[in-house]
Design an enzyme around this catalytic site. Sequence first.
Site, PDB file in Angstrom:
ATOM      1  N   ASP A  27      -4.196   3.469  -3.630  1.00 18.73           N
ATOM      2  CA  ASP A  27      -4.050   2.624  -2.441  1.00 18.73           C
ATOM      3  C   ASP A  27      -4.119   3.568  -1.233  1.00 18.73           C
ATOM      4  OD1 ASP A  27      -3.435   0.395  -0.753  1.00 18.73           O
ATOM      5  OD2 ASP A  27      -1.350   1.023  -0.671  1.00 18.73           O
ATOM      6  N   SER A  28      -4.175   2.971  -0.048  1.00 13.25           N
ATOM      7  CA  SER A  28      -4.189   3.792   1.168  1.00 13.25           C
ATOM      8  C   SER A  28      -2.823   4.425   1.432  1.00 13.25           C
ATOM      9  CB  SER A  28      -4.554   2.915   2.368  1.00 13.25           C
ATOM     10  OG  SER A  28      -3.533   1.961   2.568  1.00 13.25           O
ATOM     11  N   CYS A  39      -2.345  -8.205   1.120  1.00 16.97           N
ATOM     12  CA  CYS A  39      -2.378  -6.747   1.291  1.00 16.97           C
ATOM     13  C   CYS A  39      -1.218  -6.236   0.443  1.00 16.97           C
ATOM     14  CB  CYS A  39      -2.169  -6.387   2.758  1.00 16.97           C
ATOM     15  SG  CYS A  39      -1.757  -4.647   3.052  1.00 16.97           S
ATOM     16  N   THR A  40      -1.451  -5.170  -0.298  1.00 20.67           N
ATOM     17  CA  THR A  40      -0.416  -4.755  -1.256  1.00 20.67           C
ATOM     18  C   THR A  40       0.821  -4.169  -0.574  1.00 20.67           C
ATOM     19  OG1 THR A  40      -1.581  -2.663  -1.575  1.00 20.67           O
ATOM     20  CG2 THR A  40      -2.020  -4.413  -3.158  1.00 20.67           C
ATOM     21  N   HIS A  41       0.732  -3.878   0.705  1.00 20.45           N
ATOM     22  CA  HIS A  41       1.925  -3.440   1.435  1.00 20.45           C
ATOM     23  C   HIS A  41       2.885  -4.616   1.720  1.00 20.45           C
ATOM     24  CE1 HIS A  41      -0.332   0.251   2.251  1.00 20.45           C
ATOM     25  NE2 HIS A  41       0.736   0.780   2.811  1.00 20.45           N
ATOM     26  N   TYR A  56      -6.589   1.740   5.742  1.00 24.17           N
ATOM     27  CA  TYR A  56      -7.941   1.357   5.327  1.00 24.17           C
ATOM     28  C   TYR A  56      -8.411   0.100   6.078  1.00 24.17           C
ATOM     29  CZ  TYR A  56      -7.967   4.278   1.007  1.00 24.17           C
ATOM     30  OH  TYR A  56      -7.976   5.308   0.089  1.00 24.17           O
ATOM     31  N   GLY A  57      -7.450  -0.689   6.533  1.00 19.84           N
ATOM     32  CA  GLY A  57      -7.736  -2.030   7.057  1.00 19.84           C
ATOM     33  C   GLY A  57      -8.725  -2.088   8.210  1.00 19.84           C
ATOM     34  N   CYS A  89      -5.351  -2.023  -3.770  1.00 21.33           N
ATOM     35  CA  CYS A  89      -5.518  -2.222  -2.326  1.00 21.33           C
ATOM     36  C   CYS A  89      -6.536  -3.340  -2.138  1.00 21.33           C
ATOM     37  CB  CYS A  89      -6.034  -0.930  -1.703  1.00 21.33           C
ATOM     38  SG  CYS A  89      -6.559  -1.131   0.003  1.00 21.33           S
ATOM     39  N   ASN A  90      -6.123  -4.408  -1.466  1.00 18.95           N
ATOM     40  CA  ASN A  90      -7.035  -5.543  -1.272  1.00 18.95           C
ATOM     41  C   ASN A  90      -8.234  -5.176  -0.409  1.00 18.95           C
ATOM     42  OD1 ASN A  90      -5.668  -8.267  -2.292  1.00 18.95           O
ATOM     43  ND2 ASN A  90      -4.082  -6.893  -1.558  1.00 18.95           N
ATOM     44  N   THR A  91      -8.005  -4.329   0.580  1.00 20.49           N
ATOM     45  CA  THR A  91      -9.096  -3.976   1.496  1.00 20.49           C
ATOM     46  C   THR A  91     -10.178  -3.188   0.757  1.00 20.49           C
ATOM     47  OG1 THR A  91      -7.377  -3.746   3.186  1.00 20.49           O
ATOM     48  CG2 THR A  91      -9.585  -2.980   3.769  1.00 20.49           C
ATOM     49  N   GLU A 130       3.912   1.251   6.157  1.00 21.02           N
ATOM     50  CA  GLU A 130       3.692   2.596   5.618  1.00 21.02           C
ATOM     51  C   GLU A 130       4.650   3.591   6.279  1.00 21.02           C
ATOM     52  OE1 GLU A 130       1.586   3.277   3.150  1.00 21.02           O
ATOM     53  OE2 GLU A 130       1.825   5.449   3.223  1.00 21.02           O
TER      54      GLU A 130
HETATM   55  N1  DGL Z   1      -2.550  -1.863   1.022  1.00 21.39           N
HETATM   56  C1  DGL Z   1      -3.822  -2.127   1.509  1.00 21.39           C
HETATM   57  C2  DGL Z   1      -4.376  -3.504   1.223  1.00 21.39           C
HETATM   58  O1  DGL Z   1      -3.978  -4.086   0.252  1.00 21.39           O
HETATM   59  C3  DGL Z   1      -4.364  -1.458   2.724  1.00 21.39           C
HETATM   60  C4  DGL Z   1      -3.605  -1.440   3.972  1.00 21.39           C
HETATM   61  C5  DGL Z   1      -4.281  -0.547   4.974  1.00 21.39           C
HETATM   62  O2  DGL Z   1      -4.411   0.634   4.668  1.00 21.39           O
HETATM   63  O3  DGL Z   1      -4.711  -1.055   6.007  1.00 21.39           O
HETATM   64  O4  DGL Z   1      -5.220  -4.010   1.909  1.00 21.39           O
END
Ligand code: DGL
Length: 245
Positions: free
Chosen positions: A6-7, A174-176, A38-39, A69-71, A146
């Site tokens: 993940d990011s 988003c996994t966060h 990553y977004g 990570c969804n992105t 984060e």
């Molecule tokens: N956790 C990530 C996701 O699921 C990325 C968040 C990010 O880095 O912007 O999209």
Amino acid sequence: MIGIFDSGIGGVTVFKEILKELSNYKYIYYSDSLNNPYGDKKEEDLKVITLNICKYLVNRGCKIIVIACNTASAICKDYLREKINVPIIAIEPAIKMVYDNNYQGKTLIMATSGTINSLKFKELFKKYDNHNSLVCKCVGLADLIEEGKKNEIDKYLENTLGEYKDIENVVLGCTHYPLIKNNIKKVLGNVKFYDGSKGIVKELKRKIEENHIKEESREIEFIDSKGKNSNKERFWHLIDESSWY
Ligand code: DGL
């Protein structure tokens, strides 16, 4: 060995679900804090970044890779599957879970702009649209999570989600975001949450069987691309769900 990336530390929300059911394997969790977030990244840049991570994980002996990570999944999964020679499992926003479980309910889908702008997201949304869904681009929210900025997270959510009323379902795209479920409830009330981590566990089980990956004594290696030790501590702390924000 199974690789997960993940990011940053957000993928822990997927990893802890994996550990519940698939505890006896060797894992590397790769937290790419160097390239976080990553977004908002350009597609070409994200492809290079994630390809390098996958190559690293394969060189380290990973037989399956999980994009937690969804992105990165939405933008890079097809590309990575073409380039990388091991199965790649990719998370996606749990819109289908709403479709299957509470189709009538008014739904809010929260995700990064990278995810929401992607073609994969548009296809998914169209396929499982309950015609009662709103989409919220949460620019900058994953960064606050984060960085663990709890007060700012609350302010952000009040400002961003305050306008949404009578929401029943919230898709955490988003996994966060599962880390801040309690903060979201403070603004939206007692909503039902949906995320893609359970789907990932099912898919991972299937791939483990298909690829005859044997159980072995559990080992977890945490790698942070910035080499930040503080992230290592947070990662271990967050594996325990009761420590979420
Ligand atoms: N956790 C990530 C996701 O699921 C990325 C968040 C990010 O880095 O912007 O999209």
